[in-house]
Structure formats: C-alpha cells, structure tokens
Enzyme design. Structure first.
Site, PDB file in Angstrom:
ATOM      1  CB  CYS A 303      -0.987  -0.005   1.164  1.00  0.00           C
ATOM      2  SG  CYS A 303      -0.242   0.203   2.798  1.00  0.00           S
ATOM      3  CG  HIS A 351      -4.552   0.051   3.886  1.00  0.00           C
ATOM      4  ND1 HIS A 351      -3.785  -0.750   3.067  1.00  0.00           N
ATOM      5  CD2 HIS A 351      -5.593   0.472   3.113  1.00  0.00           C
ATOM      6  CE1 HIS A 351      -4.340  -0.831   1.870  1.00  0.00           C
ATOM      7  NE2 HIS A 351      -5.429  -0.088   1.868  1.00  0.00           N
ATOM      8  CG  HIS A 363      -6.755   0.459  -1.642  1.00  0.00           C
ATOM      9  ND1 HIS A 363      -7.046  -0.087  -0.410  1.00  0.00           N
ATOM     10  CD2 HIS A 363      -7.715  -0.032  -2.479  1.00  0.00           C
ATOM     11  CE1 HIS A 363      -8.107  -0.873  -0.491  1.00  0.00           C
ATOM     12  NE2 HIS A 363      -8.530  -0.852  -1.735  1.00  0.00           N
TER      13      HIS A 363
END
Length: 391
Positions: A303, A351, A363
């Site tokens: 990520c 994240h 993402h």
C-alpha cells in the site's frame, strides 16, 4: 506494508485493528467450521461463517501491520549499512595515515641511529605501548628535533582519531545487527500471518466460500453507498463555495479590488491539482498489478509503496512507510478531501490509499489482491484514520 508497536494481548481491539485470536485457535475454528455451514453460532459453540471471515480479515490486517514494520526495518537497515560502510572506509583511510606517520617516525629513528644523535629517544617511542607511555618520559621530549616533534604529534592525532572511528564503526555494526534482526522478525511475522490466513481459507468448502463472497459483496455495497453519500456532501459543499465566490465577485465590482491573498491561494490550489493529476494518472496505470508485501514497483506494490511511487511520479518525494507518510503533509477533514490526497486507515496507521474523488480511492488492498479502485469505506467508516495532503 514504516517504523512502533508494543505487543498486545490477542482477542481485543487495539488501535483500530481487531486483533485475532491465536493461530491455533483459528485453526480449531476452521476444523469446527468444516462440520457446519450455518452463518450463526450453534448451540455447541461452532463458529459462524462471519466469525471465520473476521478471523481471516484480522490476519490480513496483522500481516499488513507487520509489512509496514518490515518496510521500516528494511529502510533503517539500508541506512545503517550505508553508514557502516562509510565508517569502515574512513577507518581504513585513517589507519593508512597512521601507518604513514609511524613509518615517518621509523625513518627519523634510523637517521638518528646512523648519525648517533638521540637514537634512544625515537626508539623508546616506537617501543612504547602507547604514545602516552612515551610522553610520560618527559626528559626524552626535550632532546627531540622540531621535525621529530611534528611527526609525533601527527602520529598521536592519527592514532586518537582512528581509535575513535573504530569505536564508532563497532557501535554502528552492533546497531546494524539489531536492525537486521528486526527485519527478519518482521518478515517472519508477515509470512506466518499470511500462512495462517491461507490455512483458514483452504479449509472452507465451495459452498462456504460462496457465502463468504456474498458477505463481501454486501460489505462492498454498503461501502459504495457511503461513498456516494460523501460524494453528495462534497458536491454540495463545492456548490456552496462557488456561490460564495460569485457573491464575493459581485461585491468586488462595486469597490476597488483589495489584496486579499486569494490569487496566491488560487495559484496554490492549481499547483496541487496539477500534481494530483499526475499522481492519479500513475496510480490508475498500476491498477491490476498484484499486492506484494514490501514491494515498491514497478511490477507489484504494497500500500505505501504504491502511494510513494504515485506521488514521486508527480515530482514529490514522500517517506516509504505509512507511519511517516501520515506526517508528510497537511491534515484535512474528510469532507474536504481532494483527488490526490492520501487516506490513512486504522488507529495504528497501517494502510493508505490515494483519494480519487467521490468517496473512492486507488490502493493496494492486501496480500492476494490487486491494485484497484475501491470505496474508502471498504472496511467501514470507523477504519478511516485521517486525510493528508502531501504537497
């Protein structure tokens, strides 16, 4: 998926992450699950499908958290290794200079021996355990020539500097060893969590996997609904802003223009929009590439690797890990999020995605998935930590 956590008891929700039970308990749950397809716990305490789905999600979240720790440890190790290499090169150069100074003293001693002048002085220096041992014999110093004194001073200076650098290099090597240990521990944790998750999923029947897919579809539908709601709110806010600007412009036509700084603000907004456009163009071009923990492209990403690469494409350098990226810009309210902003998730900031507008982001979701567009509410509204504008 950078750099911060203390160990926490299993089975609790800490820092926005639902911490799973121990892997052995999870495997026991799967063994029980294989005997039933009910979605709700039965009277004999067999786990529901939702409970298994939650365990899998939790394992992936933990793997994601461990990935960021791995990324941070990897970055720290690389910096430390570079520092150690620099120090060792410095020590080697200083050692060479020290040897040259010693050789100069040796040549001086040999010359004195040949002439019969003060030979014992320099010889005593060369045979002493340390320069200080020699200087303690202060009567010898008085019989040295200026050239000899300069040579001794140079030798002592080089020896002191070399010893200091050797000490610093040794300490850096110890730190590097610790960093490498942290790196290996983080790597092992990631691998174990992913293995546990795969083990859970492998025990499910085809029917149970289908029902899990249905659960995931319902979650996506709810996330899409929330994204649409945010899009409406942002559109309304933008409409009100434009109306306010029009009203201000009408008022300005009735009086001389004043320097209110609006031009600078507009220029700043335009500059950010240009960079954000490049960021999003890059992020979109990565859609479909696999999530791989620790990856920074070009064929796969985790990520924070994706967000770093996306903003780098716009000429903006941001840190490697989520823990640092969250501080690399200006925090803005979710209601004011603009395309290009970074959306961070969970209280421990493990994240991140790139906001593209209308409640959506790009993402790299988790191991086994691919870079994709998805609602920022993909894991519920409570999972959203903050919004940061990097440039």
């Amino acid at each position: 998926m950078a750099s911060h956590r203390k160990s926490r008891p299993a089975g609790t929700r800490v820092a926005g992450i639902r911490t799973p039970a121990l892997a052995t308990a999870a495997l026991t749950s799967v063994a029980l699950l294989s005997q039933t397809a009910n979605a709700s716990p039965s009277t004999d305490d067999k786990p529901s499908l939702e409970e298994v789905e939650k365990k899998v999600d939790d394992l992936y979240r933990q793997a994601e958290s461990a990935t960021e720790k791995y990324n941070a440890a990897k970055e720290k190790t690389a910096k430390q290794r570079k520092r150690v290499d620099t120090l060792l090169d410095d020590v080697a150069q200083r050692t060479q200079k020290l040897n040259e100074a010693r050789e100069e003293l040796g040549r001086s001693a040999a010359a004195q021996y040949r002439t019969g002048a003060s030979a014992p002085d320099t010889a005593t220096f060369l045979l002493a355990d340390t320069p200080q041992d020699y200087f303690d014999q202060s009567q010898l110093m008085g019989r040295m020539t200026d050239r000899q004194k300069e040579s001794v001073d140079e030798y002592v200076t080089q020896q002191s500097a070399t010893m200091e650098k050797r000490k610093e290099a040794t300490e850096s090597l110890e730190t590097l060893t610790e960093s490498q240990s942290d790196l290996q521990n983080a790597k092992t944790t990631v691998q174990q969590k992913l293995s546990d998750a795969r083990e859970l999923l492998s025990k499910l029947t085809a029917e149970e996997k289908a029902r899990l897919a249905a659960i995931e579809k319902r979650k996506q539908e709810e996330a899409a609904r929330k994204a649409a709601e945010l899009a409406r709110q942002q559109a309304e806010a933008e409409r009100q802003r434009q109306e306010a600007e029009q009203q201000q412009q009408q008022e300005n036509t009735e009086q001389p223009p004043a320097d209110s700084g609006t031009s600078d603000s507009s220029s700043s907004d335009s500059s950010y929009a240009t960079k954000a456009e490049k960021t999003l163009a890059f992020a979109r071009s990565q859609i479909g590439k696999p999530y791989v923990w620790g990856a920074t492209g070009p064929d796969s990403y985790d990520c924070s690797g994706l967000t770093q690469a996306a903003w780098k494409a716009a000429g903006v350098d941001i840190p490697r890990v989520t823990y640092d990226q969250v501080n690399a810009g200006t925090t803005v309210p979710l209601s004011s999020a603009q395309p290009g902003d970074l959306i961070f998730f969970y209280d421990d900031v493990t994240h991140v995605g790139v906001y593209i507008g209308n409640g959506m982001m790009i993402h790299a979701p988790k191991p086994g998935a691919y870079v994709r567009e998805e609602s920022i509410y993909y894991d519920g509204e409570s999972s959203i930590h903050s919004v940061v504008r990097p440039a």
